[in-house]
Structure formats: structure tokens, C-alpha cells
Design an enzyme around this catalytic site. Structure first.
Site, short mmCIF file in Angstrom:
data_model
loop_
_atom_site.label_atom_id
_atom_site.label_comp_id
_atom_site.label_asym_id
_atom_site.label_seq_id
_atom_site.Cartn_x
_atom_site.Cartn_y
_atom_site.Cartn_z
N LYS A 125 0.94 -1.35 0.18
CA LYS A 125 0.24 0.47 -0.09
C LYS A 125 0.32 1.06 -0.09
CE LYS A 125 -2.29 3.64 2.00
NZ LYS A 125 -1.60 4.45 1.32
N GLU B 93 9.16 1.18 10.49
CA GLU B 93 10.19 2.19 10.30
C GLU B 93 9.43 3.56 10.26
OE1 GLU B 93 13.28 1.63 10.09
OE2 GLU B 93 13.48 0.32 9.98
N CYS C 244 14.00 10.24 6.22
CA CYS C 244 13.63 9.99 7.55
C CYS C 244 15.18 10.30 8.72
CB CYS C 244 13.23 9.17 7.48
SG CYS C 244 14.65 7.40 7.04
P1 NAP Z 1 2.58 8.96 7.44
O1 NAP Z 1 1.69 9.99 7.01
O2 NAP Z 1 2.65 8.12 8.57
O3 NAP Z 1 2.60 7.87 5.95
C1 NAP Z 1 2.78 6.41 6.06
C2 NAP Z 1 2.14 5.71 5.72
O4 NAP Z 1 0.61 5.21 5.85
C3 NAP Z 1 1.52 5.79 4.31
O5 NAP Z 1 0.92 5.04 3.22
C4 NAP Z 1 -0.07 6.60 4.60
O6 NAP Z 1 -0.96 6.08 3.42
C5 NAP Z 1 -0.42 5.57 5.69
N1 NAP Z 1 -1.54 5.73 6.61
C6 NAP Z 1 -1.83 6.91 6.92
N2 NAP Z 1 -2.34 7.12 8.18
C7 NAP Z 1 -2.81 5.83 8.32
C8 NAP Z 1 -3.93 5.11 8.87
N3 NAP Z 1 -4.90 5.95 9.50
N4 NAP Z 1 -4.21 3.78 8.93
C9 NAP Z 1 -3.13 3.02 7.80
N5 NAP Z 1 -2.07 3.90 7.58
C10 NAP Z 1 -2.21 4.80 7.44
O7 NAP Z 1 4.25 9.09 6.74
P2 NAP Z 1 4.75 9.88 5.60
O8 NAP Z 1 3.86 11.24 5.21
O9 NAP Z 1 4.18 9.18 4.46
O10 NAP Z 1 6.03 10.29 5.82
C11 NAP Z 1 6.71 10.54 6.09
C12 NAP Z 1 7.74 9.92 7.33
O11 NAP Z 1 8.37 8.69 7.23
C13 NAP Z 1 8.24 10.89 8.16
O12 NAP Z 1 7.80 10.75 9.68
C14 NAP Z 1 9.70 9.95 7.76
O13 NAP Z 1 10.59 9.96 9.07
C15 NAP Z 1 8.89 8.93 8.15
N6 NAP Z 1 10.49 7.98 7.50
C16 NAP Z 1 10.64 6.61 8.02
C17 NAP Z 1 11.83 6.31 7.52
C18 NAP Z 1 12.81 5.23 8.15
O14 NAP Z 1 13.11 3.99 7.82
N7 NAP Z 1 13.09 5.22 9.14
C19 NAP Z 1 11.81 6.25 5.93
C20 NAP Z 1 11.00 7.29 5.33
C21 NAP Z 1 10.27 7.63 5.54
P3 NAP Z 1 -1.49 7.32 2.66
O15 NAP Z 1 -0.96 8.96 2.39
O16 NAP Z 1 -2.02 6.96 1.54
O17 NAP Z 1 -2.72 8.60 4.25
#
Ligand code: NAP
Ligand code: MG
Length: 491
Positions: free
Chosen positions: A188, A264, A299
Site C-alpha cells: 500500500k 521504521e 527520515c
Molecule cells: P505517514 O503519514 O505516517 O504515512 C505512511 C503510510 O501510512 C502511508 O502509506 C499512509 O497512507 C499510511 N497511513 C496514514 N494514515 C494511516 C492510518 N490511519 N491507518 C493506516 N495507514 C495510514 O508518513 P508519510 O508522511 O508518508 O512519510 C513521512 C514519515 O515517514 C516521516 O515521519 C518520516 O520520518 C518517516 N520515514 C521513516 C523512514 C525510516 O526508515 N525510518 C523512512 C522514510 C520515511 P496515505 O498517505 O495514503 O494516507
């Protein structure tokens, strides 16, 4: 030879864009609600994708389960799985420019970085193709009247939920080891960048993955992501994204079938610079790259600069000078190092945070506002930051560096004063101090006299609220395999 921005724009205009999810070996268009794929470079929708609801997620999970139980992949010999995964990497390389363009269009990432993302995703996937036959258990010492061994087995159906900032690389971190181990996967992708994820999954099918082994469900987190998290027949969720959503997946697992959840998550990674750093100019270049590369939408961005008081002013001046080379530009120009932020919401969030910093008493040493490019933010350095301020504690996910001056003896305590623990950098010439700090820092990765470097064979994961489990390296298999014990009585 470089391709000009005009050429890239022409290619982007002619690029076929997926308008489907991918289920059980087939494109899935659906008739229900749609999800708009958008771009920071264009107004209006790029394409419309199905917003997969609970029924469609259920169909994808059922296809993945059928494929797993059928054994065409899960029971295939290692040589066969290796062959298909190598073919997958070859297709990734053959579609390098197409995938990179999708990334740039959807996220605004500089085309230069998008091409690099495809190349490193290829290396990552190759590592797991090569690793297919290197995952094994142990024969253990037993009395002669018994025989005992442990074996690694695939888990079953893996749901991979990924963020928008690396639309190909993050899925590859998950599906590489999951597929190599013999699992079926339902991906997803984030709604902000689903197109590249869908193409990636299609290329897997073209490479020869049997139907149902690799699926992509497009949709929103609240509907599609949640349905995967709560699904009773998903065995593993592997997630990359924010800490807040990571915690939701732990809840979903508790409310459903106690699936394993690997996370992650976010970070607020410190870059520590001590007065005895081997080369302050070099350190400043890395500190700037560590936060401004990818517009800080990374990240493990090194978003806190913790600098020894005696060199504070001189070092900040060097970082400010370096920041000039990270100004946002046209992402379709290969000379551009940073593009706009992913969308208006993210842009406003980052600009708001700079305001929060100012209101808390931080000083803007450089940047501090919108860049010349639409939705771009100037590389921003805040000084006079106190560890208690929000800009020192919360993940901004933009090109904003929070600088904290401190005594040399306190750097580890200040660095560790965070709910996050993804990465950390240390600059010092004292080898004893470097070793000591590398172990004292509460972070999954520590970079000494550099920042953000690694190899496929090194694990990548977060401590504390930055995550559970690791991606990359052979350790990633621990997430996608179960360890079985078999005991024979031979008496
Ligand atoms: P996000 O908002 O947490 O979304 C991540 C994924 O979760 C997306 O596919 C999103 O889908 C889904 N999601 C959102 N709300 C959800 C819910 N209520 N239930 C189930 N799934 C849900 O993160 P992002 O804005 O895409 O990415 C930025 C974040 O990722 C930052 O915090 C960054 O630090 C972190 N990150 C971490 C790493 C690592 O390796 N540690 C690497 C890259 C990024 P939708 O977008 O379709 O809503
Ligand atoms: Mg999202």
C-alpha cells in the site's frame, strides 16, 4: 550526456500514468471511489487511482494467501526465486527513467535524486536476490538418541505500508527480503506517491512473479491502510512512515490477529560537531547535506546540530555558507539538487514550524521562508535553540536545521534527549571519544566523521520511537521468516 530540463518535461508530458491498482496478476481499475494522484509541479490531478476499500483489500489479501498456499513462489527452489528476482532488477534498470520521472512528478524530488533512488533500489533488490539461498537455520548439539534443528520459514502474507518520500526505495526495502524469503506481499503505497509503487509491482509481475505474489492496493491511509492493519489474514505488517501512524498499526494488530508489526518511523537525528573535528569545512558540508539533501524530507535527516560552544559561531557561519548550494530549483533540471516540497500541506507545515521556532526565541541565521520555486522552502538554519523547544523535539520533515550550542561533556545527553533514535553523526579526531560516543548514542545508526553512508549489508532501523526491527542486510529476514524448531526422537 545530460538530458535537458526541456527534454525531461517533454518526456513527462508523454509519460503513460497508471490509473489502476494491481491485484492477483492483473491491473485493477474498480468502479468505486477514486483517489487523485497529484503533483507539486502541476495543478489538477495527474491521474486517478482506485481508492481500495475493505472488500478490495480483502480480495488482495485473499489472492496473496492463495498464491502463498499454492506454493508456486513460497515453495519454489532458491534458484528459481533468484532468477525471477534478478529479472526484476533488470526491469527496474530498463525502466529507470520512467520510474524516476514518476517520482519527480509526484513528489517534486530533483530528477538527479530520483534517478539515484532507482539505482540504489536496484542494488538493494539485487542484494536480496543474491541472499535467497543464504537464509538458513541450525543443526543443534543433541544427545545421540535425538536430532534437533531450527529452520527459517516464510511467514505468509506481508502487508507493506510505505511513505511518499522514497516511492520506490521504501517498497523495495520491504518486498526485497519478504519476496526472497518466499512470502506474498500486498503493497500500500502512500497516496501522495502511488504511481511509482504501482509500476514497481507491475514490473515484478513482468519479471515472472506468479499471480498474487505481489499486489498493490492504492488508496488512503484511513481506509486502505487501516483495512490492511486490521485484516485477520495478514501475518505481518511492515511499515515505514510517521511515529503516530506506526503506533496505530500496533493498535490494529492488538485489535485483530496479533500480526507482527515492524516499524521504521520518524527521527530528529543529531549531528554532533566537536571542536577537535578533523576538518570543520568538510564537517559543515556534511552537516548541510545531512539536513538539506532531499529538502529534509528524509527520515534520517540530521535535523539537530549539536555543536561544541567554543566553535559555535565559526561553525554556524560555515554551515550557512554551505546552505547556499542547497537552494531549491526546477526538479526536472539535472543540475538542480533540491526541488519543491511534496505538496501544499507539507509546505505550510514546514513554514509554520519556522514561525514556531522564531516565536520560541530561535534566531534565523539563514533562510526562513518560501524559496523562489513554487512550494520550495529555503534551506534554513536556526540558532539559539534550546533542547526544550518544539523545533528541537519534533520532526519537521523539511529543510530546517536546529542548532544547539553545548559543552563537549554534554553532547551525548543532549543528543539522547529525544523520543526518537534513528541516526546520529559525530565529528571528532579523538578515536577514543569517537568510539565511546558511537556506543553512548541512542540511535540505530551512528556515522563517524561523515553522515548518512551505508551498505546493503548493514542494517537500518530506529531505536526508541523511531521503530521496531530493521530494514536492509540479512537481518531484515528476521522480519519475514519464522523460526521453526524440529525435534526427532531417535531412541
Ligand atoms: P505517514 O503519514 O505516517 O504515512 C505512511 C503510510 O501510512 C502511508 O502509506 C499512509 O497512507 C499510511 N497511513 C496514514 N494514515 C494511516 C492510518 N490511519 N491507518 C493506516 N495507514 C495510514 O508518513 P508519510 O508522511 O508518508 O512519510 C513521512 C514519515 O515517514 C516521516 O515521519 C518520516 O520520518 C518517516 N520515514 C521513516 C523512514 C525510516 O526508515 N525510518 C523512512 C522514510 C520515511 P496515505 O498517505 O495514503 O494516507
Ligand atoms: Mg500520506
Amino acid at each position: 550526456m545530460t538530458t535537458t530540463a526541456t527534454d525531461w518535461r517533454a518526456r513527462a508530458a508523454a509519460l503513460p500514468l497508471p490509473a489502476h491498482a494491481f491485484l492477483d496478476g492483473e491491473p485493477f481499475v474498480g468502479t468505486g471511489e477514486r483517489l487523485a494522484a497529484t503533483s507539486p509541479l502541476r495543478t489538477g490531478a495527474l491521474a486517478e487511482l482506485p481508492l481500495c476499500d475493505e472488500r478490495e483489500v480483502d480480495a488482495a489479501v485473499a489472492a496473496a494467501r492463495r498464491a502463498f498456499d499454492g506454493g508456486a513462489w513460497s515453495q519454489a527452489g532458491p534458484r528459481e526465486r533468484k532468477r525471477v528476482m534478478h529479472a526484476f532488477v533488470d526491469l527496474l534498470a530498463a525502466h529507470r527513467e520512467e520510474l524516476a520521472l514518476l517520482i519527480t512528478l509526484e513528489t517534486g524530488k530533483a530528477i538527479r535524486d530520483a534517478l539515484r533512488e532507482i539505482d540504489s533500489a536496484g542494488r538493494e533488490l539485487r542484494f536480496f536476490a543474491e541472499a535467497v539461498d543464504k537464509v538458513y537455520g541450525d543443526v543443534v548439539p543433541t544427545p545421540p538418541e535425538a536430532f534437533g534443528y531450527s529452520a527459517r520459514e516464510p511467514v505468509g502474507v506481508v502487508a507493506a505500508v510505505t511513505p511518499w518520500n522514497f516511492p520506490v526505495m521504501m517498497p523495495v526495502y520491504k518486498l526485497g527480503p519478504a519476496l526472497a524469503a518466499g512470502n506474498s506481499v500486498v503493497l500500500k503505497p502512500a497516496e501522495e506517491s502511488s504511481l511509482a509503487g504501482v509500476r514497481l509491482v507491475e514490473l515484478g509481475a513482468e519479471a515472472g512473479l506468479p499471480d498474487g505474489v505481489l499486489n498493490a492496493v492504492t488508496g488512503s491511509g484511513e481506509v486502505t491502510g487501516r483495512a490492511l492493519g486490521l485484516h485477520p489474514d495478514v501475518d505481518v505488517v511492515t511499515f515505514t512512515g510517521s511515529t503516530a501512524v506506526g503506533k496505530l498499526f500496533l493498535r490494529y494488530a492488538g485489535e485483530s490477529n496479533m500480526k507482527s508489526v515492524w516499524l521504521e518511523c520518524g527521527g530528529k537525528s543529531p549531528q554532533i560537531v566537536l571542536a577537535d573535528a578533523p576538518d570543520l569545512e568538510r564537517a559543515a558540508a556534511f552537516v548541510a547535506e545531512g539536513i538539506f539533501h532531499g529538502a529534509g524530507e528524509v527520515c534520517n535527516a540530521g535535523s539537530r546540530l549539536i555543536v561544541e560552544e567554543g566553535i559555535h559561531d565559526d561553525f554556524v557561519e560555515l554551515v550557512v555558507r554551505e546552505s547556499a548550494s542547497w537552494a531549491p530549483g526546477d526538479p526536472l533540471d539535472e543540475a538542480t539538487v533540491v526541488g519543491p516540497l511534496v505538496d501544499r500541506t507539507q509546505f505550510e507545515r514546514v513554514v509554520d514550524y519556522i514561525g514556531v521556532g522564531r516565536a520560541e526565541g530561535a534566531v534565523v541565521a539563514t533562510g526562513g521562508g518560501p524559496a523562489a520555486v513554487e512550494l520550495g522552502v529555503e534551506p534554513t538554519v536556526l540558532t539559539g535553540v534550546d533542547p526544550a523547544m518544539r523545533v528541537a523535539r519534533e520532526e519537521i520533515f523539511g529543510p530546517v536545521l536546529a542548532t544547539i550550542g553545548t559543552a563537549a561533556d554534554d553532547v551525548a545527553a543532549v543528543a539522547n534527549d529525544s523520543i526518537f533514535g534513528l541516526a546520529a553523526g559525530v565529528w571528532t579526531s579523538d578515536v577514543r571519544r569517537a568510539h565511546r560516543l558511537a556506543r553512548e548514542l541512542d540511535a540505530g545508526s551512528v556515522y563517524v566523521n561523515t553522515y548518512d553512508r551505508g551498505e546493503n549489508s548493514l542494517p537500518f532501523g530506529g531505536y526508541k520511537q523511531s521503530g521496531i526491527g530493521v530494514d536492509r542486510s540479512l537481518h531484515a529476514f528476521e522480519k519475514y521468516t519464522r523460526l521453526k524448531t524440529v525435534w526427532f526422537d531417535l531412541s
